[in-house]
Structures are given as C-alpha cells and as structure tokens.
Design an enzyme around this catalytic site. Sequence first.
Site, PDB file in Angstrom:
ATOM      1  N   ASP A  19       0.851  -1.176   0.000  1.00  0.00           N
ATOM      2  CA  ASP A  19       0.000   0.000   0.000  1.00  0.00           C
ATOM      3  C   ASP A  19       0.902   1.246   0.000  1.00  0.00           C
ATOM      4  O   ASP A  19       2.093   1.166   0.321  1.00  0.00           O
ATOM      5  CB  ASP A  19      -0.888  -0.025   1.246  1.00  0.00           C
ATOM      6  CG  ASP A  19      -1.704   1.229   1.398  1.00  0.00           C
ATOM      7  OD1 ASP A  19      -2.438   1.586   0.463  1.00  0.00           O
ATOM      8  OD2 ASP A  19      -1.602   1.865   2.467  1.00  0.00           O
ATOM      9  N   MET A  20       0.334   2.387  -0.366  1.00  0.00           N
ATOM     10  CA  MET A  20       1.145   3.596  -0.469  1.00  0.00           C
ATOM     11  C   MET A  20       0.943   4.537   0.725  1.00  0.00           C
ATOM     12  O   MET A  20       1.790   4.631   1.610  1.00  0.00           O
ATOM     13  CB  MET A  20       0.837   4.329  -1.778  1.00  0.00           C
ATOM     14  CG  MET A  20       1.676   5.587  -1.988  1.00  0.00           C
ATOM     15  SD  MET A  20       1.297   6.424  -3.556  1.00  0.00           S
ATOM     16  CE  MET A  20      -0.389   6.983  -3.252  1.00  0.00           C
ATOM     17  N   ASP A  21      -0.193   5.232   0.758  1.00  0.00           N
ATOM     18  CA  ASP A  21      -0.419   6.253   1.783  1.00  0.00           C
ATOM     19  C   ASP A  21      -0.516   5.632   3.168  1.00  0.00           C
ATOM     20  O   ASP A  21      -1.330   4.739   3.416  1.00  0.00           O
ATOM     21  CB  ASP A  21      -1.702   7.027   1.474  1.00  0.00           C
ATOM     22  CG  ASP A  21      -1.581   7.862   0.212  1.00  0.00           C
ATOM     23  OD1 ASP A  21      -0.570   8.564   0.069  1.00  0.00           O
ATOM     24  OD2 ASP A  21      -2.496   7.816  -0.623  1.00  0.00           O
ATOM     25  N   ASP A 177      -1.607  -0.443   6.060  1.00  0.00           N
ATOM     26  CA  ASP A 177      -1.657   0.287   7.327  1.00  0.00           C
ATOM     27  C   ASP A 177      -3.071   0.393   7.884  1.00  0.00           C
ATOM     28  O   ASP A 177      -3.245   0.820   9.025  1.00  0.00           O
ATOM     29  CB  ASP A 177      -1.100   1.702   7.144  1.00  0.00           C
ATOM     30  CG  ASP A 177      -2.038   2.584   6.339  1.00  0.00           C
ATOM     31  OD1 ASP A 177      -2.595   3.544   6.911  1.00  0.00           O
ATOM     32  OD2 ASP A 177      -2.230   2.324   5.141  1.00  0.00           O
TER      33      ASP A 177
END
Length: 233
Positions: A19-21, A177
């Site tokens: 995942d990124m953010d 996250d």
Amino acid sequence: MLKTLQQAERWQVEAVLLDMDGTLVDTERVYIDSLTDVLTEFGYPDARAVCEAMIGLPGPACQQLLIDRYGAKVPLREINAAFATKRDACFSQGLPLKHGTIELLDALDAAGWPTAVVTSSTQQTAEQHLALGGILERFDFLITRDAVAHSKPAPDLYLLAADTLGVTPRACVAVEDSGVGIAAAFAAGTIPIMVPDLLPPNEATRAQCAAVLPDLIAVRRLLTERAGLGINA
C-alpha cells in the site's frame, strides 16, 4: 545466524505488494489534519472522527461519507478546494517516508523480489506521491484504483496486482496500514501484514492479519525469518 524454522512456519513468497499512503509515504497524517481543519472551519462537528473513518478508502467513498454524515447540501467543491490548498502547502517541501521504507525496498531489490504498489489512489496521485517521496522508480508496477471497478476493501486491486506480476495471490505478501486495506488483501488470499499508521487494528482486522508489526524494519526482519528475504542475495 537466523534460527531454523519449521517448514509449517515458512512462507513461500514470490512477490511483495505494498500500500502507499500511510504505509510507504507519510501522507495520512497530512490528509487527516488538513481535512479536519477545513471541516472545522466550515463549521461541521466531529471533524476528526469523520476524517479518521476515511482512512484507507478511495476518494469517491470519502465524498459519500461526507454526504452521509453532513447531508446532501454539503459543499463538496468548496471543501475539496480548501483541502487541496492545505494539503499541497504541506507537500510543497517533499513527502516524508515511513520509517523503514528505504531499508525494506533495498532488501527487496537486492533479493530480486518483484514488487508493486497497490493503492486506492488514482494513477496521477500515486505517481505524484511516490515522486515526492523519491521512490517512484523503485517498483515494478503501480496498481491504482483507475484500473479496477471496485477499490479497497474489495479484493480487485490485489487480484490484479498478483495477476500482473504473474504469481498467485497466496504467494504474495501484502503490507497495509489500515483495516480497509487488510480486508482487501485478506479477501484476495494474500498474506496480509499490517503496520498500523494512525489507528490500531480492531479485533476483526487483527484476525485477518498474518502479523501486526510496528514498522517496515520489522516487516523486513519478518520476511527474512519467514520467507528467506536476503539470505541468498
């Protein structure tokens, strides 16, 4: 020397999906703080709680959440413009990475493990954020919400990522996250690892995780122990 693990404890990993953010780049705090300030300025109550409920959701779902909470007359265009101004002011000096991002990416690169970013953001936003963080070129693929009919918590993004990399989902570790992201990774049949950002996992989310870890340094360590990351690099 790493301790010997029983065969049943080892993971057969062929790719890592990230995942990124809130996982790789420290954007979630900027998003939540910026939108909380805007909603408060517009006079809306419970702004922070509403914003925290958006963590992990794609943009359209966040817009709908505002409508559901504040009514159909909520001025989305004005709120979005004010939010973008605050957000971009924070991003103007670059985007900080989450602790351990570079160390994990270096280990994956050295081992030759395929990687993909799997994000509910658009392609444009993903490229912008990864570029601001200085890691845009570190991945084999970017899999964004533009490519699927249903974003997280549906499994579509993770299923597409595994297919794009040419591996089965069960051979992919997915690092997330948020509870929304873990739900997507679990539904796709990957090995979900959670590194909580702003919110800890609830019991349902924790039950879907193969591990809940404090940072990406711990992810790298666990992949070394459970899947042999770096041992033959």
